[in-house]
Design a protein around this motif. Structure first.
Motif, mmCIF file in Angstrom:
data_model
loop_
_atom_site.group_PDB
_atom_site.id
_atom_site.type_symbol
_atom_site.label_atom_id
_atom_site.label_comp_id
_atom_site.label_asym_id
_atom_site.label_seq_id
_atom_site.Cartn_x
_atom_site.Cartn_y
_atom_site.Cartn_z
ATOM 1 N N ALA A 108 0.504 -2.246 -1.496
ATOM 2 C CA ALA A 108 1.748 -1.757 -0.894
ATOM 3 C C ALA A 108 2.021 -2.465 0.427
ATOM 4 O O ALA A 108 3.158 -2.879 0.711
ATOM 5 N N HIS A 109 0.988 -2.617 1.261
ATOM 6 C CA HIS A 109 1.153 -3.342 2.524
ATOM 7 C C HIS A 109 1.557 -4.786 2.265
ATOM 8 O O HIS A 109 2.426 -5.342 2.950
ATOM 9 N N ALA A 110 0.930 -5.418 1.267
ATOM 10 C CA ALA A 110 1.259 -6.806 0.951
ATOM 11 C C ALA A 110 2.702 -6.932 0.480
ATOM 12 O O ALA A 110 3.382 -7.918 0.773
ATOM 13 N N ALA A 111 3.189 -5.925 -0.240
ATOM 14 C CA ALA A 111 4.572 -5.958 -0.720
ATOM 15 C C ALA A 111 5.550 -5.917 0.449
ATOM 16 O O ALA A 111 6.545 -6.655 0.471
ATOM 17 N N VAL A 112 5.294 -5.058 1.429
ATOM 18 C CA VAL A 112 6.176 -4.995 2.599
ATOM 19 C C VAL A 112 6.114 -6.301 3.371
ATOM 20 O O VAL A 112 7.139 -6.855 3.783
ATOM 21 N N GLN A 113 4.898 -6.810 3.570
ATOM 22 C CA GLN A 113 4.738 -8.069 4.284
ATOM 23 C C GLN A 113 5.443 -9.211 3.556
ATOM 24 O O GLN A 113 5.969 -10.136 4.183
ATOM 25 N N GLY A 114 5.485 -9.124 2.242
ATOM 26 C CA GLY A 114 6.127 -10.159 1.442
ATOM 27 C C GLY A 114 7.633 -10.022 1.338
ATOM 28 O O GLY A 114 8.279 -10.828 0.671
ATOM 29 N N GLY A 115 8.198 -8.993 1.971
ATOM 30 C CA GLY A 115 9.649 -8.851 2.014
ATOM 31 C C GLY A 115 10.259 -8.082 0.860
ATOM 32 O O GLY A 115 11.409 -8.336 0.485
ATOM 33 N N ALA A 116 9.520 -7.135 0.299
ATOM 34 C CA ALA A 116 10.070 -6.326 -0.794
ATOM 35 C C ALA A 116 11.394 -5.705 -0.374
ATOM 36 O O ALA A 116 11.519 -5.161 0.727
ATOM 37 N N VAL A 117 12.392 -5.796 -1.235
ATOM 38 C CA VAL A 117 13.707 -5.237 -0.946
ATOM 39 C C VAL A 117 13.713 -3.763 -1.349
ATOM 40 O O VAL A 117 13.473 -3.421 -2.500
ATOM 41 N N GLY A 118 13.975 -2.888 -0.392
ATOM 42 C CA GLY A 118 13.944 -1.462 -0.665
ATOM 43 C C GLY A 118 12.868 -0.786 0.154
ATOM 44 O O GLY A 118 12.531 -1.237 1.248
ATOM 45 N N LYS A 119 12.313 0.285 -0.389
ATOM 46 C CA LYS A 119 11.289 1.063 0.322
ATOM 47 C C LYS A 119 10.024 1.111 -0.506
ATOM 48 O O LYS A 119 10.034 1.462 -1.673
ATOM 49 N N VAL A 120 8.905 0.769 0.159
ATOM 50 C CA VAL A 120 7.594 0.819 -0.469
ATOM 51 C C VAL A 120 6.953 2.157 -0.160
ATOM 52 O O VAL A 120 6.820 2.540 1.008
ATOM 53 N N LEU A 121 6.547 2.873 -1.211
ATOM 54 C CA LEU A 121 5.981 4.206 -1.071
ATOM 55 C C LEU A 121 4.611 4.273 -1.731
ATOM 56 O O LEU A 121 4.331 3.556 -2.698
ATOM 57 N N ILE A 122 3.784 5.163 -1.209
ATOM 58 C CA ILE A 122 2.448 5.394 -1.757
ATOM 59 C C ILE A 122 2.376 6.840 -2.221
ATOM 60 O O ILE A 122 2.604 7.770 -1.442
ATOM 61 N N ASP A 123 2.054 7.042 -3.492
ATOM 62 C CA ASP A 123 1.873 8.391 -4.026
ATOM 63 C C ASP A 123 0.475 8.872 -3.690
ATOM 64 O O ASP A 123 -0.513 8.336 -4.179
ATOM 65 N N VAL A 124 0.401 9.871 -2.829
ATOM 66 C CA VAL A 124 -0.888 10.344 -2.311
ATOM 67 C C VAL A 124 -1.377 11.561 -3.065
ATOM 68 O O VAL A 124 -2.541 11.628 -3.462
ATOM 69 N N ALA A 125 -0.519 12.563 -3.255
ATOM 70 C CA ALA A 125 -0.936 13.796 -3.924
ATOM 71 C C ALA A 125 -1.357 13.497 -5.358
ATOM 72 O O ALA A 125 -0.735 12.689 -6.049
ATOM 73 N N ARG A 126 -2.420 14.156 -5.783
ATOM 74 C CA ARG A 126 -2.972 13.879 -7.123
ATOM 75 C C ARG A 126 -2.261 14.645 -8.227
ATOM 76 O O ARG A 126 -2.380 14.297 -9.392
ATOM 77 N N ASP A 127 -1.615 15.750 -7.881
ATOM 78 C CA ASP A 127 -0.978 16.551 -8.931
ATOM 79 C C ASP A 127 0.517 16.273 -8.941
ATOM 80 O O ASP A 127 1.197 16.492 -7.986
#
Length: 341
Positions: A322-341
């Protein structure tokens, strides 16, 4: 609990999935069970190298923004907030604990109510981008210091890079506040995203003369420029600003040096103001949090491709990607799904 941490600056490879003890909130604090964590450029920049103003901690959890549910409050806190859906801002600013973990403890004012109709994805997309956009839209001399319907009526706003996260938030907030919104983009796909966000006029600076196109739709000039690339756009901004207009600079895309054309700036009484959301005056930050919350409640801030902000999802263990995607200029918003359920 599961958490992403790093102990040394470096590339995404320094991020590690670790187990940590469940933190307990102290007085004036709440504990939030994070559902979604949002990634911003400052998250990877502070991870990669030591950044002035970002203190080093022996172990750091990255990411400023997120959303989730309050599951505990500190001594003397409002027990009625337990179970409340919230969005989180600046979790890791001068703190060791960001949102890339299952639970985070932070000051209660940094957990803002998230309406039932607003998704956790939207909540995690607010924070730094929306607060930055709010500040950029409220630095005009004689302009509003608060945003609400009608606050920018009669004003024209130019958003440079309308397909970025801050640009998207600026378009949506400016529209909500009643401004005429012009934006510049680099291609047809980004033009579609800026239009979906609500821009009235979209200018592709690679296929047309940007100054001419902007002046055609805003013949009296623009009042506010929300600027992502000042080194590249200074001459353009000076040419299209209305007398007394302001350029609100929030990033340094395109280089760290800028030269202001002095005579146009002087004759037009133009100004350039610089925005770093982490260090804006406290009163301005409180206003931004309140106004962004009101915009969310009104349905004026949205996320997803249909709102001009495509979402890119990663599981917690893939935070490095996810960090690499932002650093690479991903267009939009990069999100991380944390909750397991």
């Amino acid at each position: 609990m599961k958490a992403i941490t790093y102990t040394d600056n470096g590339g995404p490879e320094v991020l590690r999935l670790t187990d940590r003890a469940l933190p307990e909130p102290g007085p004036g604090e709440v504990r939030v069970r994070i559902h979604v964590s949002g990634v911003n450029p400052t998250d990877w920049k502070a991870r990669q190298v030591a950044v002035p103003g970002f203190p080093r901690f022996p172990e750091q959890v990255p990411n400023q923004d997120g959303s989730g549910v309050i599951d505990a409050v500190g001594p003397g806190g409002d027990a009625g907030r337990v179970g409340e859906r919230v969005w989180v801002w600046e979790a890791a600013w001068r703190r060791a604990d960001g949102t890339a973990q299952e639970y985070v403890v932070l000051p209660e004012r940094q957990a803002v109510p998230l309406p039932d109709g607003a998704s956790f994805e939207l909540g995690a997309s607010l924070g730094i981008p929306a607060l930055t956009a709010h500040r950029a839209l409220t630095v005009l001399d004689g302009g509003p210091t608060r945003l609400a319907p009608g606050a920018l009526a009669g004003r024209t706003v130019l958003v440079a890079g309308g397909a970025g996260a801050v640009g998207n938030a600026a378009i949506q907030l400016a529209r909500w506040a009643g401004a005429e919104v012009v934006t510049t983009v680099s291609g047809p796909e980004k033009a579609e995203l800026a239009t979906a966000a609500g821009a009235h006029h979209v200018v592709n600076y690679r296929t047309e003369d940007a100054a001419e196109a902007i002046k055609r739709v805003a013949p009296r000039g623009v009042d506010i420029v929300v600027e992502v690339a000042p080194a590249v756009n200074t001459a353009l901004d000076a040419e299209v600003l209305a007398p007394g207009g302001v350029v609100a600079v929030y990033a340094n895309d395109g280089g760290n040096e800028m030269g202001i054309p002095l005579l146009p700036a002087m004759f037009g009484n133009l100004s350039w103001k610089f925005v770093l959301v982490y260090t804006v005056p406290e009163e301005a930050k409180r206003a931004a949090v309140a106004d962004v919350g009101a915009a969310v409640a009104a349905g004026a801030l949205r996320a997803g491709r249909e709102a001009g902000l495509p979402l890119h999802r990663y599981p917690l263990e893939k935070t490095a990607d996810a960090h690499a995607a932002v650093q690479g200029g991903a267009v939009g918003k990069v999100l991380i799904d944390v909750a397991r359920d």
